[in-house]
Design a protein around this motif. Structure first.
Motif, PDB file in Angstrom:
ATOM      1  N   MET A   1     -43.139 -16.573 -31.790  1.00 31.71           N
ATOM      2  CA  MET A   1     -41.768 -16.504 -31.330  1.00 31.71           C
ATOM      3  C   MET A   1     -41.589 -15.178 -30.598  1.00 31.71           C
ATOM      4  N   PRO A   2     -41.022 -15.183 -29.395  1.00 34.80           N
ATOM      5  CA  PRO A   2     -40.869 -13.935 -28.648  1.00 34.80           C
ATOM      6  C   PRO A   2     -39.930 -12.963 -29.360  1.00 34.80           C
ATOM      7  N   ALA A   3     -40.118 -11.707 -29.056  1.00 30.20           N
ATOM      8  CA  ALA A   3     -39.256 -10.645 -29.583  1.00 30.20           C
ATOM      9  C   ALA A   3     -38.866  -9.746 -28.418  1.00 30.20           C
ATOM     10  N   GLY A  32     -48.685  -6.405 -24.257  1.00 26.73           N
ATOM     11  CA  GLY A  32     -48.258  -7.766 -23.952  1.00 26.73           C
ATOM     12  C   GLY A  32     -46.797  -7.905 -23.595  1.00 26.73           C
ATOM     13  N   GLY A  33     -46.122  -6.780 -23.338  1.00 22.26           N
ATOM     14  CA  GLY A  33     -44.712  -6.836 -22.998  1.00 22.26           C
ATOM     15  C   GLY A  33     -44.482  -6.987 -21.509  1.00 22.26           C
ATOM     16  N   ARG A  34     -43.278  -7.430 -21.182  1.00 24.03           N
ATOM     17  CA  ARG A  34     -42.882  -7.501 -19.776  1.00 24.03           C
ATOM     18  C   ARG A  34     -41.386  -7.240 -19.681  1.00 24.03           C
ATOM     19  N   TYR A  35     -41.024  -6.544 -18.631  1.00 25.56           N
ATOM     20  CA  TYR A  35     -39.618  -6.214 -18.395  1.00 25.56           C
ATOM     21  C   TYR A  35     -38.905  -7.434 -17.832  1.00 25.56           C
ATOM     22  N   MET A  63     -42.671 -10.197 -32.785  1.00 25.83           N
ATOM     23  CA  MET A  63     -42.174  -8.951 -33.371  1.00 25.83           C
ATOM     24  C   MET A  63     -43.320  -8.043 -33.814  1.00 25.83           C
ATOM     25  N   ALA A  64     -44.407  -8.609 -34.303  1.00 24.74           N
ATOM     26  CA  ALA A  64     -45.541  -7.782 -34.723  1.00 24.74           C
ATOM     27  C   ALA A  64     -46.102  -6.993 -33.543  1.00 24.74           C
ATOM     28  N   VAL A  93     -34.990  -7.531 -31.465  1.00 19.70           N
ATOM     29  CA  VAL A  93     -34.385  -8.828 -31.764  1.00 19.70           C
ATOM     30  C   VAL A  93     -35.427  -9.920 -31.591  1.00 19.70           C
ATOM     31  N   GLU A  94     -35.518 -10.814 -32.585  1.00 18.02           N
ATOM     32  CA  GLU A  94     -36.391 -11.972 -32.446  1.00 18.02           C
ATOM     33  C   GLU A  94     -35.690 -13.046 -31.633  1.00 18.02           C
ATOM     34  N   GLY A  95     -36.455 -13.692 -30.760  1.00 16.89           N
ATOM     35  CA  GLY A  95     -35.932 -14.785 -29.967  1.00 16.89           C
ATOM     36  C   GLY A  95     -36.054 -16.106 -30.700  1.00 16.89           C
ATOM     37  N   GLN A  96     -35.745 -17.166 -30.005  1.00 18.22           N
ATOM     38  CA  GLN A  96     -35.829 -18.512 -30.552  1.00 18.22           C
ATOM     39  C   GLN A  96     -37.169 -19.137 -30.155  1.00 18.22           C
TER      40      GLN A  96
END
Length: 98
Positions: A1-3, A32-35, A63-64, A93-96
């Motif tokens: 789940m995305p965060a 692994g993040g992206r703006y 989230m991890a 914040v955790e996404g759906q």
């Protein structure tokens, strides 16, 4: 789940803020993040938003991974530069699920 990292910030020192971005942006990508939104001045639909404050939203796979980035040696260096350059609040914040 995305965060997501939701950022509320005010730049206090443009030069040092640039140095922060130089360190922070590659660290986000490395983990692994992206703006999704980067340094934007929002348009207030209701209420008021101070013109001096900007927002950003960064998406991570989960989230991890987000927390791994936040405590990483790479981002720790960026945070040290940021301290006197940017007044910043971060929300995690955790996404759906998809």
């Amino acid at each position: 789940m995305p965060a997501y990292v939701i950022v509320d910030a005010e730049v206090l020192d443009m030069e040092r803020a640039g140095a922060y971005r130089t360190l922070a942006e590659p660290s986000v990508r490395r983990y692994g993040g992206r703006y999704l939104i980067e340094g934007a001045v929002p348009e207030a639909a209701e209420g008021a938003w101070p013109a001096s404050r900007i927002v950003a939203v960064v998406e991570f796979p989960d989230m991890a991974r987000l927390k791994e980035w936040y405590t990483s040696p790479e981002y720790t260096k960026a945070k040290a530069v940021r301290e006197s350059a940017i007044d910043m609040r971060l929300l995690f914040v955790e996404g759906q699920p998809a």
